[in-house]
Design a protein around this motif. Sequence first.
Motif, PDB file in Angstrom:
ATOM      1  N   GLU A 160     -11.356   7.586  55.473  1.00 62.27           N
ATOM      2  CA  GLU A 160     -12.633   8.221  55.763  1.00 62.27           C
ATOM      3  C   GLU A 160     -12.989   9.160  54.613  1.00 62.27           C
ATOM      4  O   GLU A 160     -12.121   9.580  53.847  1.00 62.27           O
ATOM      5  N   PRO A 161     -14.268   9.501  54.492  1.00 67.97           N
ATOM      6  CA  PRO A 161     -14.674  10.357  53.373  1.00 67.97           C
ATOM      7  C   PRO A 161     -14.152  11.773  53.502  1.00 67.97           C
ATOM      8  O   PRO A 161     -13.904  12.275  54.601  1.00 67.97           O
ATOM      9  N   ASN A 162     -13.983  12.402  52.335  1.00 65.00           N
ATOM     10  CA  ASN A 162     -13.604  13.818  52.237  1.00 65.00           C
ATOM     11  C   ASN A 162     -12.284  14.135  52.932  1.00 65.00           C
ATOM     12  O   ASN A 162     -12.091  15.227  53.464  1.00 65.00           O
ATOM     13  N   LYS A 163     -11.381  13.156  52.915  1.00 57.31           N
ATOM     14  CA  LYS A 163     -10.038  13.352  53.452  1.00 57.31           C
ATOM     15  C   LYS A 163      -9.027  12.829  52.430  1.00 57.31           C
ATOM     16  O   LYS A 163      -9.345  11.963  51.627  1.00 57.31           O
ATOM     17  N   PRO A 164      -7.809  13.345  52.437  1.00 54.77           N
ATOM     18  CA  PRO A 164      -6.798  12.805  51.525  1.00 54.77           C
ATOM     19  C   PRO A 164      -6.597  11.313  51.762  1.00 54.77           C
ATOM     20  O   PRO A 164      -6.706  10.826  52.904  1.00 54.77           O
ATOM     21  N   VAL A 165      -6.329  10.577  50.687  1.00 54.14           N
ATOM     22  CA  VAL A 165      -6.003   9.166  50.849  1.00 54.14           C
ATOM     23  C   VAL A 165      -4.576   9.072  51.367  1.00 54.14           C
ATOM     24  O   VAL A 165      -3.787  10.008  51.247  1.00 54.14           O
ATOM     25  N   LYS A 166      -4.238   7.924  51.935  1.00 52.95           N
ATOM     26  CA  LYS A 166      -2.928   7.753  52.556  1.00 52.95           C
ATOM     27  C   LYS A 166      -2.232   6.530  51.976  1.00 52.95           C
ATOM     28  O   LYS A 166      -2.839   5.464  51.870  1.00 52.95           O
ATOM     29  N   ILE A 167      -0.984   6.685  51.575  1.00 61.44           N
ATOM     30  CA  ILE A 167      -0.218   5.549  51.066  1.00 61.44           C
ATOM     31  C   ILE A 167       0.156   4.658  52.250  1.00 61.44           C
ATOM     32  O   ILE A 167       0.793   5.105  53.209  1.00 61.44           O
ATOM     33  N   GLU A 168      -0.272   3.404  52.176  1.00 65.11           N
ATOM     34  CA  GLU A 168      -0.063   2.445  53.254  1.00 65.11           C
ATOM     35  C   GLU A 168       0.515   1.144  52.708  1.00 65.11           C
ATOM     36  O   GLU A 168       0.410   0.855  51.518  1.00 65.11           O
ATOM     37  N   GLU A 169       1.097   0.353  53.596  1.00 63.14           N
ATOM     38  CA  GLU A 169       1.413  -1.030  53.272  1.00 63.14           C
ATOM     39  C   GLU A 169       0.177  -1.865  53.589  1.00 63.14           C
ATOM     40  O   GLU A 169      -0.342  -1.806  54.708  1.00 63.14           O
ATOM     41  N   ILE A 170      -0.310  -2.590  52.600  1.00 56.76           N
ATOM     42  CA  ILE A 170      -1.483  -3.427  52.819  1.00 56.76           C
ATOM     43  C   ILE A 170      -1.127  -4.879  52.533  1.00 56.76           C
ATOM     44  O   ILE A 170      -0.086  -5.185  51.931  1.00 56.76           O
ATOM     45  N   GLU A 171      -2.028  -5.767  52.954  1.00 56.89           N
ATOM     46  CA  GLU A 171      -1.871  -7.190  52.674  1.00 56.89           C
ATOM     47  C   GLU A 171      -2.925  -7.600  51.654  1.00 56.89           C
ATOM     48  O   GLU A 171      -4.118  -7.279  51.822  1.00 56.89           O
TER      49      GLU A 171
ATOM     50  N   ARG B 142     -24.599  -2.917  45.978  1.00 56.33           N
ATOM     51  CA  ARG B 142     -24.993  -1.777  45.161  1.00 56.33           C
ATOM     52  C   ARG B 142     -25.105  -0.491  45.978  1.00 56.33           C
ATOM     53  O   ARG B 142     -24.817   0.600  45.473  1.00 56.33           O
ATOM     54  N   ASP B 143     -25.516  -0.596  47.250  1.00 54.55           N
ATOM     55  CA  ASP B 143     -25.693   0.610  48.061  1.00 54.55           C
ATOM     56  C   ASP B 143     -24.368   1.291  48.375  1.00 54.55           C
ATOM     57  O   ASP B 143     -24.309   2.507  48.572  1.00 54.55           O
ATOM     58  N   LEU B 144     -23.292   0.504  48.410  1.00 51.55           N
ATOM     59  CA  LEU B 144     -21.987   1.060  48.749  1.00 51.55           C
ATOM     60  C   LEU B 144     -20.991   1.007  47.597  1.00 51.55           C
ATOM     61  O   LEU B 144     -19.924   1.618  47.666  1.00 51.55           O
ATOM     62  N   MET B 145     -21.319   0.263  46.537  1.00 50.43           N
ATOM     63  CA  MET B 145     -20.427   0.070  45.394  1.00 50.43           C
ATOM     64  C   MET B 145     -19.092  -0.543  45.823  1.00 50.43           C
ATOM     65  O   MET B 145     -18.014  -0.151  45.359  1.00 50.43           O
ATOM     66  N   VAL B 146     -19.149  -1.516  46.730  1.00 51.03           N
ATOM     67  CA  VAL B 146     -17.958  -2.244  47.156  1.00 51.03           C
ATOM     68  C   VAL B 146     -18.226  -3.733  47.039  1.00 51.03           C
ATOM     69  O   VAL B 146     -19.379  -4.184  47.027  1.00 51.03           O
ATOM     70  N   SER B 147     -17.155  -4.523  46.970  1.00 48.04           N
ATOM     71  CA  SER B 147     -17.297  -5.969  46.846  1.00 48.04           C
ATOM     72  C   SER B 147     -17.889  -6.566  48.117  1.00 48.04           C
ATOM     73  O   SER B 147     -17.641  -6.084  49.234  1.00 48.04           O
ATOM     74  N   VAL B 148     -18.659  -7.631  47.935  1.00 49.89           N
ATOM     75  CA  VAL B 148     -19.154  -8.384  49.081  1.00 49.89           C
ATOM     76  C   VAL B 148     -17.978  -9.008  49.818  1.00 49.89           C
ATOM     77  O   VAL B 148     -17.931  -9.049  51.043  1.00 49.89           O
ATOM     78  N   GLN B 149     -17.000  -9.523  49.040  1.00 52.93           N
ATOM     79  CA  GLN B 149     -15.774 -10.076  49.606  1.00 52.93           C
ATOM     80  C   GLN B 149     -14.612  -9.134  49.306  1.00 52.93           C
ATOM     81  O   GLN B 149     -14.632  -8.421  48.310  1.00 52.93           O
ATOM     82  N   SER B 150     -13.606  -9.141  50.147  1.00 51.85           N
ATOM     83  CA  SER B 150     -12.400  -8.354  49.883  1.00 51.85           C
ATOM     84  C   SER B 150     -11.187  -9.134  50.361  1.00 51.85           C
ATOM     85  O   SER B 150     -11.205  -9.728  51.444  1.00 51.85           O
ATOM     86  N   ARG B 151     -10.158  -9.145  49.539  1.00 52.09           N
ATOM     87  CA  ARG B 151      -8.898  -9.806  49.918  1.00 52.09           C
ATOM     88  C   ARG B 151      -7.871  -8.789  50.395  1.00 52.09           C
ATOM     89  O   ARG B 151      -6.708  -9.105  50.540  1.00 52.09           O
ATOM     90  N   LEU B 152      -8.300  -7.554  50.623  1.00 58.41           N
ATOM     91  CA  LEU B 152      -7.393  -6.483  51.012  1.00 58.41           C
ATOM     92  C   LEU B 152      -7.552  -6.149  52.493  1.00 58.41           C
ATOM     93  O   LEU B 152      -8.673  -6.053  53.003  1.00 58.41           O
ATOM     94  N   SER B 153      -6.431  -5.959  53.176  1.00 60.24           N
ATOM     95  CA  SER B 153      -6.478  -5.556  54.576  1.00 60.24           C
ATOM     96  C   SER B 153      -5.261  -4.712  54.907  1.00 60.24           C
ATOM     97  O   SER B 153      -4.252  -4.730  54.189  1.00 60.24           O
ATOM     98  N   CYS B 154      -5.365  -3.971  55.987  1.00 60.04           N
ATOM     99  CA  CYS B 154      -4.266  -3.112  56.433  1.00 60.04           C
ATOM    100  C   CYS B 154      -4.217  -3.141  57.955  1.00 60.04           C
ATOM    101  O   CYS B 154      -5.224  -2.814  58.616  1.00 60.04           O
ATOM    102  N   ASN B 155      -3.095  -3.578  58.496  1.00 61.62           N
ATOM    103  CA  ASN B 155      -2.928  -3.682  59.958  1.00 61.62           C
ATOM    104  C   ASN B 155      -4.061  -4.479  60.593  1.00 61.62           C
ATOM    105  O   ASN B 155      -4.577  -4.139  61.659  1.00 61.62           O
ATOM    106  N   GLY B 156      -4.457  -5.542  59.901  1.00 59.88           N
ATOM    107  CA  GLY B 156      -5.491  -6.419  60.433  1.00 59.88           C
ATOM    108  C   GLY B 156      -6.908  -5.951  60.203  1.00 59.88           C
ATOM    109  O   GLY B 156      -7.857  -6.640  60.561  1.00 59.88           O
ATOM    110  N   LYS B 157      -7.100  -4.778  59.584  1.00 58.44           N
ATOM    111  CA  LYS B 157      -8.431  -4.237  59.338  1.00 58.44           C
ATOM    112  C   LYS B 157      -8.817  -4.458  57.877  1.00 58.44           C
ATOM    113  O   LYS B 157      -8.050  -4.136  56.964  1.00 58.44           O
ATOM    114  N   ARG B 158      -9.997  -5.010  57.658  1.00 57.68           N
ATOM    115  CA  ARG B 158     -10.469  -5.269  56.300  1.00 57.68           C
ATOM    116  C   ARG B 158     -10.701  -3.957  55.570  1.00 57.68           C
ATOM    117  O   ARG B 158     -11.283  -3.013  56.110  1.00 57.68           O
ATOM    118  N   LEU B 159     -10.237  -3.911  54.328  1.00 62.57           N
ATOM    119  CA  LEU B 159     -10.465  -2.751  53.478  1.00 62.57           C
ATOM    120  C   LEU B 159     -11.539  -3.075  52.450  1.00 62.57           C
ATOM    121  O   LEU B 159     -11.491  -4.129  51.805  1.00 62.57           O
TER     122      LEU B 159
END
Length: 353
Positions: free
Chosen positions: A17-28, A122-139
């Motif tokens: 989430e915004p304005n919070k520390p990032v968290k080291i996670e295991e991702i797929e 462009r509005d979010l500066m994120v890819s249309v597609q993503s191959r990254l996920s964490c605990n089943g949630k798309r990143l």
Amino acid sequence: MTTAGKVIVCKAAVAWEPNKPVKIEEIEVAPPQADEVRIKIVATAVCHSDLYYLLESMNKDGFPTVLGHEAAGIVESVGEGVTEFQPGDKVIPVFLPQCGECRFCKSPKTNQCETAWTLIRRDLMVSVQSRLSCNGKRLHQFAGTSTFSEYTVVHQTALAKIDPTAPLDKVCLIGCGISTGYGAAVNTAKVEPERIIAVDINADKFEKAKVFGATDFVNPKDHNKPINQVLADMTNGGVDYSIECTGKVEVMRSALESCVGSWGVSVIVGWTDLYDVAFRSSQLVTGRTWKGSLFGGFKGKHGVPGMVKAYQDKKLKLDEFITHKMTLDQVNDAIDLMKQCKCIRTVLTVCQE
């Protein structure tokens, strides 16, 4: 054991989430699809654009995400149709893709790519597609790169192959900051050799600025009049070129006003989409030019290898920008250093070559 064609489970810094520390996670990290390349990230640096996204723009629709876009790594595997890259290649991801086929890519007038914005929201500066996920949630994949991860997947148009002897923990800076700043001056403003005045409210940066050629340093806090007037007094009417690097709209206007009225060129480098910038038409009609510069005007796939060679030929400084070295686990400390203006660049070691 080969990992090609398989999901890779690895470590990444996830911004939930915004304005919070990032968290080291295991991702797929899923295998690359057609026209995609999966990379092992060896080194990545923290850029202010990462902070802007996390701490300033804070668009909730862009989270969760993996930040990072200034990096270097090694190709792990390639998707269908990829012939330019092969496993083992040393590469630098570029947030500004270059398809090489559209009218923009074929034009010497721009480094933009028409198809690039079909890959990025462009509005979010994120890819249309993503191959990254964490605990089943798309990143979300920030800037199409997401390099705060041991592995990531990028489109082949957003990747530059570099000299295999290049030190990845140094040339990673070419993926954004160095190319952007150098190119804004050389490619966009087309500066000529002359006096160089560094303007910053952080006096601790003066000694570092001198290493890169600054002849003068001005701290606006030391003066009781607007900085454009201070610079006009120093230069008999204004500077020939000014380059704004903060993303603050008030600084953009000050940089324009600091230019000599008849021929000055002012270049906006800092990114923001939060506020409008105001100016008076009389500030331009007398002869000033106001320009913007994205990635320093470099066409990514072509410009990046040239910058790497310039570094290897000792024509470009990189080592001097690196003030701190940390690991991916320390990414929050690196973010804090930049937030508190206590570093120039922190390079994070992600994976071993």
